[in-house]
Design a protein around this motif. Structure first.
Motif, short mmCIF file in Angstrom:
data_model
loop_
_atom_site.label_atom_id
_atom_site.label_comp_id
_atom_site.label_asym_id
_atom_site.label_seq_id
_atom_site.Cartn_x
_atom_site.Cartn_y
_atom_site.Cartn_z
N ASN A 123 -12.61 -15.80 10.24
CA ASN A 123 -11.22 -15.62 10.67
C ASN A 123 -10.62 -16.92 11.19
N LYS B 200 -7.40 -18.82 9.60
CA LYS B 200 -6.22 -19.21 10.37
C LYS B 200 -5.84 -20.66 10.12
N SER C 234 -2.36 -21.53 8.26
CA SER C 234 -1.48 -21.78 9.39
C SER C 234 -0.18 -22.43 8.93
#
Length: 151
Positions: free
Chosen positions: A7, A11, A15
């Motif tokens: 995870n 991200k 992002s």
């Protein structure tokens, strides 16, 4: 690799806050996470994330070698002059820096393996054109194969 780490990599990869992504890369302390991040990186997004990975003190030789090849470093091994005349200054400087880090053994050692995807003919031609080429660029790094989840 556990879901929490996956995870965190996800991200970074997706992002929208570029500075936050770079900060997160700099804070990674797990060399395997850097390896998986590099393996899943979309090179159409530029060189800033790969530069941050290489600059991370936890970046290992396997990750550096993978980045070298994913960034088309074979062109440097094949024809250094064409790289210098490519007009792609940022890429050219980056790939030469990664080459030197690997050649000088400046990245840390880990248990993770990486083998460049070279055919026997490619390896032969590179060896013939570059007799002093460090073996690591042709043979890779022995170690443990880790699963690279597609993110």
């Amino acid at each position: 690799m556990d879901n929490e780490k996956i995870n965190q990599i996800e991200k970074i990869l997706y992002s929208e806050d570029f500075n936050e992504a770079l900060t997160q890369v700099a804070s990674i302390e797990d060399s395997e996470m850097l390896y998986v991040l590099a393996a899943n990186y979309n090179w159409d997004n530029g060189l800033n994330i790969p530069k941050a990975i290489i600059a991370n003190d936890n970046c290992d030789m396997s990750t550096g070698l993978m980045i070298f090849y994913l960034a088309d470093g074979i062109r440097l091994l094949d024809d250094k002059e064409s790289v210098e005349q490519s007009g792609l200054d940022e890429w050219s400087e980056f790939i030469k820096k990664v080459y030197l880090l690997i050649e000088m053994n400046s990245l840390k050692t880990s248990r993770v393996s990486y083998r460049p995807e070279l055919t026997k003919v490619q390896a032969f031609k590179l060896r013939k054109a570059n007799p002093d080429l460090p073996a690591i660029f042709l043979e890779g790094i022995e170690g443990e194969d880790i699963e690279i989840p597609a993110i």
